[in-house]
Design a protein around this motif. Structure first.
Motif, PDB file in Angstrom:
ATOM      1  N   LYS A 446       0.903  -0.743   0.162  1.00 50.51           N
ATOM      2  CA  LYS A 446       0.207   0.407  -0.354  1.00 50.51           C
ATOM      3  C   LYS A 446       0.628   1.505  -0.061  1.00 50.51           C
ATOM      4  CE  LYS A 446      -4.153  -2.310   2.012  1.00 50.51           C
ATOM      5  NZ  LYS A 446      -4.924  -1.740   4.059  1.00 50.51           N
ATOM      6  N   ARG A 447       0.548   2.108  -0.838  1.00 43.50           N
ATOM      7  CA  ARG A 447       0.903   3.181  -0.942  1.00 43.50           C
ATOM      8  C   ARG A 447       1.037   4.087   0.805  1.00 43.50           C
ATOM      9  NH1 ARG A 447       5.265   5.014  -4.589  1.00 43.50           N
ATOM     10  NH2 ARG A 447       5.611   7.091  -3.538  1.00 43.50           N
ATOM     11  N   LEU A 448       2.244   4.196   0.856  1.00 46.58           N
ATOM     12  CA  LEU A 448       3.598   4.801   2.452  1.00 46.58           C
ATOM     13  C   LEU A 448       3.373   6.410   2.150  1.00 46.58           C
ATOM     14  CD1 LEU A 448       3.762   3.350   5.046  1.00 46.58           C
ATOM     15  CD2 LEU A 448       5.492   5.410   4.654  1.00 46.58           C
ATOM     16  N   VAL A 449       2.988   7.244   2.840  1.00 45.74           N
ATOM     17  CA  VAL A 449       3.664   8.612   3.297  1.00 45.74           C
ATOM     18  C   VAL A 449       3.858   8.751   4.491  1.00 45.74           C
ATOM     19  CG1 VAL A 449       3.180  11.476   2.926  1.00 45.74           C
ATOM     20  CG2 VAL A 449       1.696   9.852   1.104  1.00 45.74           C
ATOM     21  N   LEU A 450       5.385   9.173   4.665  1.00 43.64           N
ATOM     22  CA  LEU A 450       5.542   9.737   5.617  1.00 43.64           C
ATOM     23  C   LEU A 450       6.079  10.674   5.746  1.00 43.64           C
ATOM     24  CD1 LEU A 450       7.943   9.006   8.449  1.00 43.64           C
ATOM     25  CD2 LEU A 450       9.585   8.735   6.702  1.00 43.64           C
ATOM     26  N   LEU A 451       5.517  11.505   6.878  1.00 39.56           N
ATOM     27  CA  LEU A 451       6.013  13.184   7.584  1.00 39.56           C
ATOM     28  C   LEU A 451       6.967  13.421   8.482  1.00 39.56           C
ATOM     29  CD1 LEU A 451       4.394  15.996   6.941  1.00 39.56           C
ATOM     30  CD2 LEU A 451       2.620  15.269   8.439  1.00 39.56           C
ATOM     31  N   VAL A 452       7.922  13.599   7.686  1.00 41.10           N
ATOM     32  CA  VAL A 452       8.509  14.493   8.925  1.00 41.10           C
ATOM     33  C   VAL A 452       8.858  15.772   9.443  1.00 41.10           C
ATOM     34  CG1 VAL A 452       9.628  12.100   9.214  1.00 41.10           C
ATOM     35  CG2 VAL A 452      10.843  13.269   7.243  1.00 41.10           C
ATOM     36  N   GLY A 453       9.399  15.944  10.583  1.00 36.12           N
ATOM     37  CA  GLY A 453      10.280  17.080  10.617  1.00 36.12           C
ATOM     38  C   GLY A 453      11.802  16.798   9.743  1.00 36.12           C
ATOM     39  N   ASP A 454      12.724  18.234   9.860  1.00 35.66           N
ATOM     40  CA  ASP A 454      14.209  18.050   9.854  1.00 35.66           C
ATOM     41  C   ASP A 454      15.039  17.402  10.067  1.00 35.66           C
ATOM     42  OD1 ASP A 454      13.237  20.881  10.596  1.00 35.66           O
ATOM     43  OD2 ASP A 454      15.281  20.924  10.332  1.00 35.66           O
TER      44      ASP A 454
END
Length: 576
Positions: A446-454
Motif C-alpha cells: 500500500k502506498r505509504l507517505v511519511l511526514l517528518v521534520g528536518d
C-alpha cells in the motif's frame, strides 16, 4: 559427525521451526559470525529475507515490518557492537508492543573475556527490554539438541507475539567453521512440530457487566481512544459509544478518524477545544473509559488528570498498567474489541440526558471549520498536514514522525471515509529510526507517505538505503523549519541567550544531494499548488520521492498555531 553438519542441522532445525511457527520475514545485518544463520535463512524456501547494512536502521526496519504485518519478525546480526546498535529499536518495540525476535551471533565461550575481536558481553544485554532471553546451546545434531532448538524457536515466536507483544533475544555462540553444508538440512512443509496454543477470553465477566451498568448511570462520560491498530476496533468502540451516549475523543493513531464506521460521536478537535479554559472546566467528566495507549494531546491528558472522575476504566488486553495520570480506578485486562462488543451487547442503554455529549459535538462543530480554514501564508505547518491528507487516496498509509508532525496531525487531521491507516513510533516517542520504520511498514504494497521534520529526517538518513536496495517506493514529506520546531512551543523558548544553540539547533543542510545519492527524486516546493501537484505525482511514481516544504520561522509558526487556537477559544466562549 563433522561439526559443520551439526551446525547446519541444529540451526536449520531452529530456523525451520521458527518459520513454521509464523515468522515470514527476517531482516539481516551482514557479518561474519552470523554467517550460518544468514545463509540458512536465505536458503529457506518460504522465509523472506531483507538485507539492511546499518544495524540501527535494520532494527527499525524490522520494527516497521512487524508493526505493519502485526506478526513477529526475526532480526539477525553478528557479534560485538552490531547487537548494541539494535537497542533503540528494541526499546521502541517494547514500549509500543511490537513482536521482534532478535538473534545475535556470538563468540563461543572460550573466546569471551580473552581479548578476542568483536567479542563483548552479550548475555541478557537488553535487560528488561527483552521479554525472554536465552543463551543458546553450542550446536549439536543429537536428537535431544535438535528437539531443543525447535522448542526454543516455537516458544520464542509465541512469547514475542503473546500479550503484551515484545522482544525475545536469543544469543547464539558459534564455533568455526561457519559455512553450513546445505546437503544436511531438510525443510518441512510448513507444519510446526511444537504447537503453542494461547487461550484468549472471549467474554467479559458478570462483575464487569455490573460495573458498566453502574458507569452507565452517569451522563458526563468520555471514551478516550489512544494509539490502537486492531481490526474491528473502530466499529466496536463506536457501537459502545452509542449505547453509553458518550463522545469518543479519538487520537489520530486510534484509526477512528478515517474509515466507513459511524462517526456521530467521534470528536477529533478536542485538543483545540480544551485549550479554552471555560471548555476545560465545563467538560471535566465523571467517567473516563480509556482504550489503547495514551493519546498524543497533552491538554487531554491534563483534563484526565484534573478530573475527579468517579470511574476511570483502563481497558488493556496486555495486562498493562498504562496510566501516567495515576487516576485509574479499574484496570480491565480484556481484548479491546471483545470488551467493546460485549459491553455494547450486555449493557442496557439508559434514557439519560445527553447535554454533555451535545456540548462536545457542538464544540467540535465550532472548532473544525476554524482549524480547517487556510492560512494565507504559504509557510504554515498546519497546512502541510491539511493539504497532504486532502490529496491522499483511499487505503493509503500515513506514517508520522514524532515532535511537531504528530501534534499537527492530531490538530489538523479531520474525519473522513478514506480508510487511511495511520502509524507512528509512539512507544518511546523518539525521533530516531523513523525513515527505516516507515520503509519497513511499506513492504505490504500500500502506498505509504511519511511526514517528518528536518531533524528527524537527518537522524535516519542511512535508512533511505532500504528504499534503493529493496525497491520500496515511498513519499516522504519533510517539514523544514531548520531546527527543532517543537521547542519553540515550550517554556525554554523564552531563554533566548542559549535557545538556538541548545534547542533550535539549525543545521542549514541541503537534503537534495543525499536523496540523489540514494537514487530518489527530490523537490523543494514553493507554493501550496506545487506541493499538492508533487504529492499527487509522487503517489504514482515507482521510486523514493522526497518533498521538502520550507516553512515559516519557528517563532512565526508558533504564532500561526496560537492564532487559530485563540480563534477557537473566542468562538467557544458563548457555548460554555
Amino acid at each position: 559427525m563433522d561439526g559443520n553438519y551439526a551446525l547446519t542441522e541444529y540451526l536449520g532445525a531452529f530456523i525451520d521451526e521458527m518459520v513454521a511457527s509464523g515468522v515470514k520475514h527476517a531482516v539481516i545485518s551482514p557479518g561474519s559470525r552470523s554467517t550460518p544463520l544468514a545463509l540458512l535463512m536465505a536458503e529457506h524456501p518460504t522465509l523472506k529475507t531483507w538485507i539492511n547494512i546499518d544495524e540501527r536502521s535494520a532494527g527499525f526496519f524490522a520494527l516497521g515490518i512487524a508493526k505493519s504485518t502485526q506478526s513477529p519478525v526475526a532480526l539477525l546480526c553478528t557479534s560485538g557492537t552490531a547487537a548494541a546498535n539494535y537497542f533503540p529499536a528494541i526499546v521502541e518495540a517494547t514500549y509500543s508492543r511490537v513482536p521482534l525476535i532478535v538473534l545475535t551471533a556470538d563468540r563461543p565461550h572460550e573466546l569471551r573475556e580473552v581479548g578476542a575481536p568483536q567479542a563483548i558481553n552479550q548475555i541478557d544485554m537488553y535487560g528488561s527490554y527483552s521479554k525472554w532471553f536465552v543463551e543458546m546451546a553450542i550446536p549439536e545434531n543429537t536428537p535431544a539438541l535438535l528437539n531443543y532448538a525447535k522448542t526454543v524457536a516455537a516458544r520464542a515466536v509465541a512469547t514475542s507475539d503473546s500479550a503484551p507483544a515484545g522482544v525475545v533475544h536469543l544469543n547464539f555462540p558459534l564455533r568455526e567453521p561457519l559455512v553450513p553444508n546445505f546437503n544436511h538440512v531438510t525443510w518441512s512443509k510448513g507444519d510446526s512440530v511444537k504447537k503453542v496454543i494461547t487461550n484468549k477470553e472471549e467474554k467479559i465477566s458478570a462483575s464487569v457487566i455490573e460495573l458498566l451498568q453502574e458507569v452507565n448511570q452517569y451522563e458526563k462520560g468520555i471514551i478516550v481512544c489512544g494509539p490502537q491498530d486492531q481490526e474491528g476496533f473502530p466499529k466496536a468502540v463506536t457501537e459502545l459509544a452509542e449505547v453509553l451516549g458518550y463522545p469518543i475523543l479519538a487520537d489520530p493513531l486510534s484509526q477512528l478518524r478515517s474509515g466507513k464506521h459511524a462517526k456521530e460521536n467521534v470528536v477529533e478537535c478536542y485538543d483545540a477545544i480544551l485549550k479554552c479554559s471555560a471548555a476545560f472546566e465545563a467538560l471535566k467528566p465523571d467517567v473516563v473509559i480509556r482504550l489503547g495507549a495514551m493519546p498524543v494531546s497533552k491538554v487531554l491528558t491534563q483534563l484526565i488528570s484534573a478530573s475527579e472522575a468517579r470511574y476511570h476504566l483502563v481497558v488493556d488486553e496486555n495486562l498493562g498498567f498504562r496510566d501516567p495520570t495515576l487516576k485509574a480506578t479499574h484496570f480491565l485486562h480484556y481484548d479491546e474489541v471483545v470488551f467493546c462488543k460485549e459491553a455494547a451487547t450486555h449493557v442496557i442503554a439508559k434514557r439519560k440526558a445527553k447535554q454533555y455529549l451535545q456540548q462536545w459535538i457542538k464544540a467540535n462543530e465550532i472548532a473544525r471549520p476554524i482549524l480547517q480554514s487556510h492560512v494565507s501564508d504559504f509557510h504554515f505547518e498546519g497546512d502541510v498536514v491539511r493539504r497532504l491528507t486532502s490529496t491522499m487516496k483511499p487505503h493509503m498509509c500515513l506514517f508520522i514522525g514524532n515532535s511537531m508532525p504528530i501534534r499537527d496531525v492530531d490538530s489538523f487531521y479531520f474525519l473522513d471515509e478514506k480508510n487511511i491507516r495511520i502509524l507512528a513510533n509512539r512507544g518511546a516517542n523518539g525521533i530516531d529510526g523513523i525513515i527505516s520504520t516507515a520503509l519497513g511498514a511499506s513492504i505490504e504494497g500500500k502506498r505509504l507517505v511519511l511526514l517528518v521534520g528536518d531533524i528527524t529526517f537527518y537522524h535516519d538518513l542511512n535508512g533511505l538505503l532500504a528504499s534503493k536496495l529493496h525497491n520500496l517506493p515511498i513519499t516522504i514529506v519533510v517539514v523544514n523549519n531548520n531546527g527543532g520546531g517543537i521547542f519553540s512551543f515550550l517554556p525554554q523558548a523564552k531563554e533566548e541567550k542559549h535557545f538556538e544553540l541548545l534547542f533550535g539547533t539549525p543545521m542549514d543542510l541541503d537534503f537534495e544531494k543525499v536523496v540523489n545519492m540514494y537514487g530518489g527524486r527530490f523537490k523543494r516546493v514553493q507554493s501550496w499548488s506545487e506541493y499538492e501537484d508533487q504529492l499527487l505525482e509522487s503517489y504514482e511514481a515507482n521510486q523514493l520521492t522526497v518533498i521538502e516544504v520550507p516553512t515559516a520561522s519557528r517563532d512565526e509558526n508558533v504564532k500561526l498555531h496560537r492564532n487559530l487556537w485563540n480563534e477557537v477559544t473566542k468562538e467557544l466562549q458563548n457555548l460554555f
